[in-house]
Design a protein around this motif. Structure first.
Motif, PDB file in Angstrom:
ATOM      1  N   LEU A  96       0.798  -1.223   0.000  1.00  0.00           N
ATOM      2  CA  LEU A  96       0.000   0.000   0.000  1.00  0.00           C
ATOM      3  C   LEU A  96       0.836   1.282   0.000  1.00  0.00           C
ATOM      4  O   LEU A  96       0.602   2.183  -0.794  1.00  0.00           O
ATOM      5  CB  LEU A  96      -0.921  -0.004   1.228  1.00  0.00           C
ATOM      6  CG  LEU A  96      -2.062   1.002   1.269  1.00  0.00           C
ATOM      7  CD1 LEU A  96      -3.016   0.801   0.124  1.00  0.00           C
ATOM      8  CD2 LEU A  96      -2.801   0.898   2.593  1.00  0.00           C
ATOM      9  N   SER A  97       1.795   1.380   0.877  1.00  0.00           N
ATOM     10  CA  SER A  97       2.594   2.609   0.990  1.00  0.00           C
ATOM     11  C   SER A  97       4.082   2.298   0.973  1.00  0.00           C
ATOM     12  O   SER A  97       4.876   2.932   1.671  1.00  0.00           O
ATOM     13  CB  SER A  97       2.230   3.348   2.283  1.00  0.00           C
ATOM     14  OG  SER A  97       0.866   3.668   2.316  1.00  0.00           O
ATOM     15  N   SER A  98       4.462   1.348   0.155  1.00  0.00           N
ATOM     16  CA  SER A  98       5.860   0.898   0.154  1.00  0.00           C
ATOM     17  C   SER A  98       6.782   1.815  -0.644  1.00  0.00           C
ATOM     18  O   SER A  98       7.996   1.772  -0.473  1.00  0.00           O
ATOM     19  CB  SER A  98       5.946  -0.521  -0.416  1.00  0.00           C
ATOM     20  OG  SER A  98       5.432  -0.558  -1.742  1.00  0.00           O
ATOM     21  N   ASN A  99       6.209   2.662  -1.519  1.00  0.00           N
ATOM     22  CA  ASN A  99       7.032   3.507  -2.378  1.00  0.00           C
ATOM     23  C   ASN A  99       6.652   4.986  -2.283  1.00  0.00           C
ATOM     24  O   ASN A  99       6.670   5.706  -3.280  1.00  0.00           O
ATOM     25  CB  ASN A  99       6.922   3.053  -3.842  1.00  0.00           C
ATOM     26  CG  ASN A  99       7.485   1.675  -4.065  1.00  0.00           C
ATOM     27  OD1 ASN A  99       8.563   1.358  -3.597  1.00  0.00           O
ATOM     28  ND2 ASN A  99       6.739   0.845  -4.780  1.00  0.00           N
ATOM     29  N   ILE A 100       6.301   5.443  -1.075  1.00  0.00           N
ATOM     30  CA  ILE A 100       5.812   6.811  -0.953  1.00  0.00           C
ATOM     31  C   ILE A 100       6.889   7.852  -1.271  1.00  0.00           C
ATOM     32  O   ILE A 100       6.573   9.000  -1.568  1.00  0.00           O
ATOM     33  CB  ILE A 100       5.228   7.077   0.453  1.00  0.00           C
ATOM     34  CG1 ILE A 100       6.248   6.749   1.544  1.00  0.00           C
ATOM     35  CG2 ILE A 100       3.948   6.306   0.659  1.00  0.00           C
ATOM     36  CD1 ILE A 100       5.752   7.098   2.940  1.00  0.00           C
ATOM     37  N   SER A 101       8.157   7.437  -1.242  1.00  0.00           N
ATOM     38  CA  SER A 101       9.222   8.379  -1.593  1.00  0.00           C
ATOM     39  C   SER A 101       9.133   8.781  -3.065  1.00  0.00           C
ATOM     40  O   SER A 101       9.647   9.836  -3.459  1.00  0.00           O
ATOM     41  CB  SER A 101      10.599   7.767  -1.318  1.00  0.00           C
ATOM     42  OG  SER A 101      10.793   6.596  -2.098  1.00  0.00           O
ATOM     43  N   LYS A 102       8.454   7.962  -3.878  1.00  0.00           N
ATOM     44  CA  LYS A 102       8.310   8.249  -5.298  1.00  0.00           C
ATOM     45  C   LYS A 102       6.994   8.975  -5.615  1.00  0.00           C
ATOM     46  O   LYS A 102       6.733   9.301  -6.765  1.00  0.00           O
ATOM     47  CB  LYS A 102       8.354   6.946  -6.096  1.00  0.00           C
ATOM     48  CG  LYS A 102       9.654   6.170  -5.932  1.00  0.00           C
ATOM     49  CD  LYS A 102       9.620   4.876  -6.728  1.00  0.00           C
ATOM     50  CE  LYS A 102      10.908   4.094  -6.561  1.00  0.00           C
ATOM     51  NZ  LYS A 102      10.891   2.806  -7.318  1.00  0.00           N
ATOM     52  N   ARG A 103       6.198   9.232  -4.585  1.00  0.00           N
ATOM     53  CA  ARG A 103       4.864   9.805  -4.797  1.00  0.00           C
ATOM     54  C   ARG A 103       4.913  11.192  -5.441  1.00  0.00           C
ATOM     55  O   ARG A 103       4.101  11.509  -6.319  1.00  0.00           O
ATOM     56  CB  ARG A 103       4.126   9.883  -3.466  1.00  0.00           C
ATOM     57  CG  ARG A 103       2.674  10.334  -3.562  1.00  0.00           C
ATOM     58  CD  ARG A 103       2.017  10.246  -2.191  1.00  0.00           C
ATOM     59  NE  ARG A 103       0.600  10.513  -2.238  1.00  0.00           N
ATOM     60  CZ  ARG A 103       0.059  11.710  -2.061  1.00  0.00           C
ATOM     61  NH1 ARG A 103       0.854  12.754  -1.821  1.00  0.00           N
ATOM     62  NH2 ARG A 103      -1.245  11.879  -2.103  1.00  0.00           N
ATOM     63  N   GLN A 104       5.869  12.029  -5.002  1.00  0.00           N
ATOM     64  CA  GLN A 104       5.932  13.401  -5.489  1.00  0.00           C
ATOM     65  C   GLN A 104       6.090  13.462  -7.002  1.00  0.00           C
ATOM     66  O   GLN A 104       5.464  14.276  -7.675  1.00  0.00           O
ATOM     67  CB  GLN A 104       7.085  14.140  -4.820  1.00  0.00           C
ATOM     68  CG  GLN A 104       7.046  15.650  -5.012  1.00  0.00           C
ATOM     69  CD  GLN A 104       5.849  16.301  -4.339  1.00  0.00           C
ATOM     70  OE1 GLN A 104       5.586  16.053  -3.178  1.00  0.00           O
ATOM     71  NE2 GLN A 104       5.120  17.113  -5.071  1.00  0.00           N
ATOM     72  N   GLY A 105       6.923  12.581  -7.538  1.00  0.00           N
ATOM     73  CA  GLY A 105       7.136  12.591  -8.973  1.00  0.00           C
ATOM     74  C   GLY A 105       6.126  11.777  -9.749  1.00  0.00           C
ATOM     75  O   GLY A 105       6.166  11.749 -10.988  1.00  0.00           O
ATOM     76  N   PHE A 106       5.230  11.099  -9.060  1.00  0.00           N
ATOM     77  CA  PHE A 106       4.260  10.228  -9.706  1.00  0.00           C
ATOM     78  C   PHE A 106       3.128  11.023 -10.346  1.00  0.00           C
ATOM     79  O   PHE A 106       2.671  10.701 -11.445  1.00  0.00           O
ATOM     80  CB  PHE A 106       3.693   9.257  -8.667  1.00  0.00           C
ATOM     81  CG  PHE A 106       2.747   8.230  -9.208  1.00  0.00           C
ATOM     82  CD1 PHE A 106       3.221   7.068  -9.788  1.00  0.00           C
ATOM     83  CD2 PHE A 106       1.378   8.423  -9.126  1.00  0.00           C
ATOM     84  CE1 PHE A 106       2.351   6.107 -10.281  1.00  0.00           C
ATOM     85  CE2 PHE A 106       0.490   7.474  -9.619  1.00  0.00           C
ATOM     86  CZ  PHE A 106       0.984   6.309 -10.194  1.00  0.00           C
ATOM     87  N   TYR A 107       2.671  12.065  -9.685  1.00  0.00           N
ATOM     88  CA  TYR A 107       1.517  12.826 -10.138  1.00  0.00           C
ATOM     89  C   TYR A 107       1.912  14.088 -10.898  1.00  0.00           C
ATOM     90  O   TYR A 107       3.052  14.533 -10.852  1.00  0.00           O
ATOM     91  CB  TYR A 107       0.652  13.233  -8.939  1.00  0.00           C
ATOM     92  CG  TYR A 107      -0.013  12.079  -8.233  1.00  0.00           C
ATOM     93  CD1 TYR A 107      -1.028  11.349  -8.836  1.00  0.00           C
ATOM     94  CD2 TYR A 107       0.375  11.726  -6.949  1.00  0.00           C
ATOM     95  CE1 TYR A 107      -1.649  10.298  -8.185  1.00  0.00           C
ATOM     96  CE2 TYR A 107      -0.242  10.672  -6.278  1.00  0.00           C
ATOM     97  CZ  TYR A 107      -1.251   9.967  -6.906  1.00  0.00           C
ATOM     98  OH  TYR A 107      -1.861   8.924  -6.255  1.00  0.00           O
ATOM     99  N   ASP A 108       0.919  14.672 -11.571  1.00  0.00           N
ATOM    100  CA  ASP A 108       1.088  15.983 -12.190  1.00  0.00           C
ATOM    101  C   ASP A 108      -0.218  16.760 -12.059  1.00  0.00           C
ATOM    102  O   ASP A 108      -1.207  16.258 -11.530  1.00  0.00           O
ATOM    103  CB  ASP A 108       1.504  15.855 -13.663  1.00  0.00           C
ATOM    104  CG  ASP A 108       0.505  15.044 -14.489  1.00  0.00           C
ATOM    105  OD1 ASP A 108      -0.711  15.119 -14.214  1.00  0.00           O
ATOM    106  OD2 ASP A 108       0.925  14.334 -15.407  1.00  0.00           O
ATOM    107  N   CYS A 124       0.557   5.095  -2.286  1.00  0.00           N
ATOM    108  CA  CYS A 124      -0.636   5.653  -1.646  1.00  0.00           C
ATOM    109  C   CYS A 124      -0.381   6.135  -0.231  1.00  0.00           C
ATOM    110  O   CYS A 124       0.295   5.491   0.559  1.00  0.00           O
ATOM    111  CB  CYS A 124      -1.747   4.614  -1.624  1.00  0.00           C
ATOM    112  SG  CYS A 124      -2.347   4.215  -3.259  1.00  0.00           S
ATOM    113  N   GLN A 125      -0.979   7.266   0.053  1.00  0.00           N
ATOM    114  CA  GLN A 125      -1.011   7.791   1.401  1.00  0.00           C
ATOM    115  C   GLN A 125      -2.472   8.016   1.788  1.00  0.00           C
ATOM    116  O   GLN A 125      -3.382   7.453   1.180  1.00  0.00           O
ATOM    117  CB  GLN A 125      -0.171   9.062   1.503  1.00  0.00           C
ATOM    118  CG  GLN A 125       1.328   8.793   1.373  1.00  0.00           C
ATOM    119  CD  GLN A 125       2.166  10.024   1.626  1.00  0.00           C
ATOM    120  OE1 GLN A 125       2.105  10.999   0.885  1.00  0.00           O
ATOM    121  NE2 GLN A 125       2.966   9.984   2.680  1.00  0.00           N
ATOM    122  N   CYS A 126      -2.704   8.863   2.792  1.00  0.00           N
ATOM    123  CA  CYS A 126      -4.063   9.026   3.307  1.00  0.00           C
ATOM    124  C   CYS A 126      -5.045   9.514   2.248  1.00  0.00           C
ATOM    125  O   CYS A 126      -6.215   9.114   2.255  1.00  0.00           O
ATOM    126  CB  CYS A 126      -4.065   9.966   4.498  1.00  0.00           C
ATOM    127  SG  CYS A 126      -3.338  11.593   4.161  1.00  0.00           S
TER     128      CYS A 126
END
Length: 264
Positions: A96-108, A124-126
């Motif tokens: 579920l939240s194993s790669n949150i360090s990559k979240r910032q660059g995931f979205y636009d 995924c986060q909250c």
């Protein structure tokens, strides 16, 4: 989709539909400038599994007896859906939240990534969890709203943290459901459900305070007491700056630190 922008970082949403683009936070101090596209069709297996498990839990006499003993005012059917959602989510999406360090660059800002892609990617986060919960509870006909807001663990905290959760209305009371923060007990997740500790007048006060008027800070937090642990967290709307005593709304009139208020 019914979208209500509360300030630059906070919003409330209901009636989320397929292909809607949901603002989930941002690239600079939580500003609402990143989005995810809803593809609820890709969660049909998850939804149907949760529904089946919720029905089994609802019909379990031992569960009803236990819930009646610890939280007699809470609807057993709604609890069953929350219990099933929390546990099935973490079984079907173990990363579920194993790669949150990559979240910032995931979205636009255009919402080119979908909600199912975010779950598959483990970023995924909250926000993503609460959006999925909102979609699920809409399907069940339960009156809920996704709240992209902020959280205080104590009224004495100087700053709040950005946090997404669900506001829920039942026949008896108003609650906050926090699907990103279930309580783990012997390998089983218990839903974090908190009753809003405020009078009807105070609830209206909360609504008034989270809308900007005359350049005042639209910040307000409701005390919410966990129906199982009886401990309180404070959910609401902030702006990333200092928390002042007047932001806390509670029928218990909690005494918090005396800080000189400025620019309210």
């Amino acid at each position: 989709m019914n979208f209500e922008k509360l300030n630059e970082t906070n919003c409330r949403i209901s009636d989320i539909q397929n292909n809607d683009k949901i603002l989930i936070g941002g690239s600079f101090f939580g500003k609402l400038d990143l989005a995810v596209t809803i593809d609820s069709d890709n969660f049909e297996k998850f939804f149907s599994t949760v529904e089946k498990n919720a029905l089994n839990i609802e019909n379990n006499d031992n569960m009803k007896k236990w819930l009646n003993g610890v939280a007699p005012d809470f609807d057993a059917k709604i609890f069953a859906h929350m219990y099933a959602f929390d546990n099935i989510l973490r079984k079907m999406y173990p990363d579920l939240s194993s790669n949150i360090s990559k979240r910032q660059g995931f979205y636009d800002t255009k919402g080119t990534k979908t909600l199912s892609q975010s779950f598959d990617a483990g970023i995924c986060q909250c926000a993503e969890i609460a959006i999925l919960a909102q979609i699920y509870f809409q399907r069940q006909g339960i009156e809920t709203k996704y709240f992209g807001g902020e959280l205080l663990h104590s009224p004495n905290e100087e700053f709040s943290e950005a946090h997404s959760f669900i506001a829920i209305k039942t026949k008896k009371d108003d609650y906050f459901y926090d699907p990103a923060n279930p309580m783990l007990n012997s390998g089983i997740y218990l839903p974090r459900i908190s009753a809003i500790e405020a009078t009807p007048i105070q609830k209206k006060q909360f609504e008034n305070k989270i809308h900007s008027q005359n350049n005042r800070r639209n910040c307000a937090f409701l005390e919410a007491k966990n129906i199982l642990t009886k401990s309180s967290w404070y959910y609401g709307c902030g702006d990333g700056a200092n928390i002042y005593p007047s932001f806390i709304i509670s029928k218990n009139n909690i005494q918090v630190r005396q800080t000189k208020e400025k620019n309210l």
